[in-house]
Scaffold this motif. Sequence first.
Motif, short mmCIF file in Angstrom:
data_model
loop_
_atom_site.label_atom_id
_atom_site.label_comp_id
_atom_site.label_asym_id
_atom_site.label_seq_id
_atom_site.Cartn_x
_atom_site.Cartn_y
_atom_site.Cartn_z
N VAL A 19 46.34 46.88 42.34
CA VAL A 19 45.25 45.97 42.73
C VAL A 19 44.11 46.12 41.73
O VAL A 19 43.66 47.22 41.45
N VAL A 20 43.66 44.99 41.21
CA VAL A 20 42.49 44.97 40.33
C VAL A 20 41.23 44.88 41.19
O VAL A 20 41.17 44.08 42.14
N ALA A 21 40.24 45.74 40.87
CA ALA A 21 38.94 45.70 41.54
C ALA A 21 37.95 45.06 40.57
O ALA A 21 37.46 45.70 39.65
N ALA A 22 37.69 43.78 40.77
CA ALA A 22 36.92 42.99 39.81
C ALA A 22 35.46 42.83 40.24
O ALA A 22 35.15 42.91 41.43
N ASP A 23 34.60 42.58 39.24
CA ASP A 23 33.19 42.36 39.56
C ASP A 23 32.76 40.91 39.35
O ASP A 23 31.57 40.59 39.51
N HIS A 24 33.72 40.03 39.01
CA HIS A 24 33.33 38.66 38.67
C HIS A 24 34.45 37.68 39.04
O HIS A 24 35.64 38.00 38.93
N ALA A 25 34.04 36.50 39.44
CA ALA A 25 35.01 35.49 39.88
C ALA A 25 35.96 35.08 38.77
O ALA A 25 37.11 34.69 39.04
N GLU A 26 35.53 35.15 37.51
CA GLU A 26 36.42 34.78 36.41
C GLU A 26 37.60 35.75 36.30
O GLU A 26 38.72 35.34 35.98
N ILE A 27 37.34 37.02 36.54
CA ILE A 27 38.44 38.00 36.52
C ILE A 27 39.37 37.74 37.68
O ILE A 27 40.60 37.81 37.54
N VAL A 28 38.80 37.46 38.84
CA VAL A 28 39.63 37.15 40.01
C VAL A 28 40.54 35.96 39.72
O VAL A 28 41.75 36.00 39.99
N ALA A 29 39.98 34.91 39.12
CA ALA A 29 40.77 33.72 38.83
C ALA A 29 41.89 34.02 37.84
O ALA A 29 43.02 33.53 37.99
N ALA A 30 41.59 34.83 36.81
CA ALA A 30 42.61 35.17 35.81
C ALA A 30 43.75 35.96 36.44
O ALA A 30 44.93 35.72 36.15
N CYS A 31 43.42 36.89 37.31
CA CYS A 31 44.45 37.68 37.98
C CYS A 31 45.31 36.81 38.89
O CYS A 31 46.55 36.88 38.86
N GLU A 32 44.65 35.99 39.70
CA GLU A 32 45.39 35.14 40.64
C GLU A 32 46.29 34.15 39.90
O GLU A 32 47.41 33.85 40.37
N ALA A 33 45.85 33.68 38.74
CA ALA A 33 46.66 32.74 37.96
C ALA A 33 47.94 33.38 37.46
O ALA A 33 48.92 32.68 37.17
N HIS A 34 47.95 34.72 37.35
CA HIS A 34 49.14 35.43 36.85
C HIS A 34 49.82 36.26 37.94
O HIS A 34 50.64 37.13 37.65
N GLY A 35 49.46 36.00 39.19
CA GLY A 35 50.14 36.67 40.30
C GLY A 35 49.78 38.13 40.47
O GLY A 35 50.55 38.90 41.06
#
Length: 251
Positions: free
Chosen positions: A46-62
Amino acid sequence: MSFTVLVPARLASTRLPRKPLADIAGVPMIVRVARRAAESSARAVVVAADHAEIVAACEAHGVRVVLTRADHVTGSDRLAEACEHLGLDGDDAVVNVQGDEPLIDPALVDACAALLEARSDCVMSTAAHAIDSRPDLDNPNVVKVVLDAAGRALYFSRAPIPWWRDGRAAGAGALQSPAPLRHIGLYGYRAGFLRRFPTLEPAPIEQTESLEQLRVLWHGERIAVHIAARAPGPGVDTPEDLERVRALFGR
């Protein structure tokens, strides 16, 4: 052995702006790290992100991801919040893989988790390997660690420790035997301690050395250390590091 890998990711970086999203052969670096960690025996990464852009990048790659506060002072603070989101506590095992280690060895992740499970006397585990060059020993960016007889960390430092009293007589490039140890920034925690860690008073030695793990020792807790046979793959701190890693991935 059951454990969760948590990967802290912060968008701001002074030496390499937007580092988690840096492209490595068409894939964001944070995704490369998560995929590499998933080759370990972890039940979840699980990635613990501080920004929505990181969240979007992770979700785009599953890649599984949780959004944490942007104002955390340290990576451990961010991971403590991630444990809350995931309902991890008590003796649940967590391994912290840094978000700039796309070449981390999955076997080293497993070794760190296994050591934590085996050492009930320690609240954390980490790793180290033998230093084989004098420049690395003298480099303050290469963190050193010394151990006790039971393989627990006595101290971490940016200074060349243990200090070889007779080293000058041996020559400028000589190293003592046994070899000094380089700390590898990979940590295993029991989630209960990880959630407690941000509440501990920062240690004077932690602030002097700028090494967060010294807070653990200063408060009388113990860290078990796995000795790896070799150095891990290169991490990414600077633009030059990024180019080196991109070349290994074929851009």
